[in-house]
Design a protein around this motif. Sequence first.
Motif, PDB file in Angstrom:
ATOM      1  N   TRP A 268       0.878  -1.319   0.079  1.00 37.96           N
ATOM      2  CA  TRP A 268       0.079  -0.026  -0.133  1.00 37.96           C
ATOM      3  C   TRP A 268       0.919   1.111   0.011  1.00 37.96           C
ATOM      4  CZ3 TRP A 268      -4.765   0.081  -1.477  1.00 37.96           C
ATOM      5  CH2 TRP A 268      -5.804  -1.038  -1.156  1.00 37.96           C
ATOM      6  N   SER A 269       2.111   1.018   0.664  1.00 34.26           N
ATOM      7  CA  SER A 269       3.032   2.332   0.724  1.00 34.26           C
ATOM      8  C   SER A 269       3.510   2.488  -0.564  1.00 34.26           C
ATOM      9  CB  SER A 269       3.956   2.344   1.894  1.00 34.26           C
ATOM     10  OG  SER A 269       3.478   1.759   3.130  1.00 34.26           O
ATOM     11  N   ALA A 270       3.750   1.475  -1.083  1.00 33.45           N
ATOM     12  CA  ALA A 270       4.545   1.569  -2.560  1.00 33.45           C
ATOM     13  C   ALA A 270       3.480   2.117  -3.436  1.00 33.45           C
ATOM     14  CB  ALA A 270       4.982   0.134  -3.194  1.00 33.45           C
ATOM     15  N   ALA A 271       2.320   1.936  -3.568  1.00 33.57           N
ATOM     16  CA  ALA A 271       1.040   2.399  -4.199  1.00 33.57           C
ATOM     17  C   ALA A 271       0.977   3.850  -4.204  1.00 33.57           C
ATOM     18  CB  ALA A 271      -0.078   1.648  -3.839  1.00 33.57           C
ATOM     19  N   ILE A 272       1.099   4.104  -2.733  1.00 29.00           N
ATOM     20  CA  ILE A 272       0.917   5.832  -2.566  1.00 29.00           C
ATOM     21  C   ILE A 272       2.051   6.340  -3.268  1.00 29.00           C
ATOM     22  CG2 ILE A 272       0.604   7.511  -0.906  1.00 29.00           C
ATOM     23  CD1 ILE A 272      -1.123   5.156   0.874  1.00 29.00           C
ATOM     24  N   ILE A 273       3.125   6.165  -2.698  1.00 27.56           N
ATOM     25  CA  ILE A 273       4.465   6.828  -3.041  1.00 27.56           C
ATOM     26  C   ILE A 273       4.796   6.678  -4.675  1.00 27.56           C
ATOM     27  CG2 ILE A 273       7.253   6.540  -2.907  1.00 27.56           C
ATOM     28  CD1 ILE A 273       6.781   5.237  -0.065  1.00 27.56           C
ATOM     29  N   PHE A 274       4.706   5.548  -5.279  1.00 31.67           N
ATOM     30  CA  PHE A 274       4.686   5.547  -6.674  1.00 31.67           C
ATOM     31  C   PHE A 274       3.780   6.307  -7.681  1.00 31.67           C
ATOM     32  CE2 PHE A 274       7.872   2.399  -5.411  1.00 31.67           C
ATOM     33  CZ  PHE A 274       8.812   2.481  -6.437  1.00 31.67           C
ATOM     34  N   LEU A 275       2.519   6.359  -6.960  1.00 33.23           N
ATOM     35  CA  LEU A 275       1.542   7.229  -7.610  1.00 33.23           C
ATOM     36  C   LEU A 275       1.774   8.691  -7.457  1.00 33.23           C
ATOM     37  CD1 LEU A 275      -1.883   5.846  -6.693  1.00 33.23           C
ATOM     38  CD2 LEU A 275      -0.931   6.053  -8.982  1.00 33.23           C
ATOM     39  N   ILE A 276       2.575   9.103  -6.231  1.00 33.38           N
ATOM     40  CA  ILE A 276       2.856  10.515  -6.161  1.00 33.38           C
ATOM     41  C   ILE A 276       4.177  10.798  -7.192  1.00 33.38           C
ATOM     42  CG2 ILE A 276       3.741  12.177  -4.587  1.00 33.38           C
ATOM     43  CD1 ILE A 276       1.962  10.698  -2.475  1.00 33.38           C
ATOM     44  N   ILE A 277       5.123   9.923  -6.964  1.00 36.25           N
ATOM     45  CA  ILE A 277       6.544  10.324  -7.757  1.00 36.25           C
ATOM     46  C   ILE A 277       5.973  10.295  -9.377  1.00 36.25           C
ATOM     47  CG2 ILE A 277       7.895  10.136  -5.801  1.00 36.25           C
ATOM     48  CD1 ILE A 277       8.857   7.606  -7.532  1.00 36.25           C
ATOM     49  N   GLY A 278       5.074   9.228  -9.747  1.00 36.42           N
ATOM     50  CA  GLY A 278       4.849   9.189 -11.166  1.00 36.42           C
ATOM     51  C   GLY A 278       3.833  10.152 -11.655  1.00 36.42           C
ATOM     52  N   SER A 279       2.928  10.649 -10.681  1.00 38.45           N
ATOM     53  CA  SER A 279       1.968  11.701 -11.171  1.00 38.45           C
ATOM     54  C   SER A 279       3.045  13.052 -11.279  1.00 38.45           C
ATOM     55  CB  SER A 279       0.830  11.873 -10.071  1.00 38.45           C
ATOM     56  OG  SER A 279       0.165  10.649 -10.162  1.00 38.45           O
ATOM     57  N   ILE A 280       3.760  13.547 -10.487  1.00 37.71           N
ATOM     58  CA  ILE A 280       4.587  14.468 -10.268  1.00 37.71           C
ATOM     59  C   ILE A 280       5.350  14.555 -11.640  1.00 37.71           C
ATOM     60  CG2 ILE A 280       6.722  15.542  -9.399  1.00 37.71           C
ATOM     61  CD1 ILE A 280       5.491  14.806  -6.560  1.00 37.71           C
ATOM     62  N   ALA A 281       6.142  13.376 -11.947  1.00 38.68           N
ATOM     63  CA  ALA A 281       6.877  13.595 -13.139  1.00 38.68           C
ATOM     64  C   ALA A 281       6.013  13.577 -14.415  1.00 38.68           C
ATOM     65  CB  ALA A 281       7.392  11.937 -13.269  1.00 38.68           C
TER      66      ALA A 281
END
Lengths: 121, 155
Positions: B128-141
């Motif tokens: 779940w943490s990976a989902a949140i973190i990667f969604l955030i950094i991917g969206s920022i990119a």
Amino acid sequence: MASNYRGYRPPQGMVSWALHRLAGLGVLVFLLLHIVDIFAVGYGPEAFNDLLFIYRHPIFRAGEVILVAGLYYHALNGIRIILVDFWSKGWKYERQMFYAVVALFLLSFIPTAILMLRPLF
Amino acid sequence: MVQVPTGSGPDQVSAAPRSARRAPIPRVGRERPTGSNFELYSWYFFRVSGLLLILLAVTHVVIMHVVNTVDEINYDFVVDRWNSPFWRGFDWLMLILALLHGLNGARIAVDDYVRPRGWRVFAHSVLWSAAIIFLIIGSIAIVTFNPEAVVTAGR
């Protein structure tokens, strides 16, 4: 006297399931890596282009071909799973559909792999 | 697992009346979950996102590896591509669907292999943490990328 035993042959459903999971987890690992490297694009041309040496490395390029193999298989077998679940006759033909998945995989993957590796030829 | 007899289907027994002859359909594949709404939605999400991802991810691979090769892809290529709102939207949708589809698959694998309760809680927390973190950094990119801002910041 020769035995008729030809070794353990796992059922098609088991093979397709194991390959589906292996391919899915493999593609996931690449996806996480890919999100991190694309993040570098926000730091400008130098940062991003410097990082691309990874993608140009021969080992990584071989890995990319394996990645595409995993993606294609997972996609085709995913269609098979959906047909088994939603098509009323799907359960009857799940084995034939597995052979169709293998055939379509070879038909799509071999040309893709040749095109991906065309700088080598 | 799969118990479909070859050649001799359930219709072979012909003495009984037609209604009684119809054998129950064998369960093939993963059973549609019942009992928990979350598992049912997850089951449907796999199939719906899977169909969309076939379109998105295969198009992506064909553009990046067949039409072009990694030799042609560089910073300018990304600037050009993300100039178009269509491709930004395409990539963002692909990011969200692929990440949730993939991590949800990893969750199913964890449930299959990780038995001890503590490790299971730990593995689910990681996912779940990976989902949140990667969604955030991917969206920022994807969303905040602005080549002009990068160039001026570098000067």
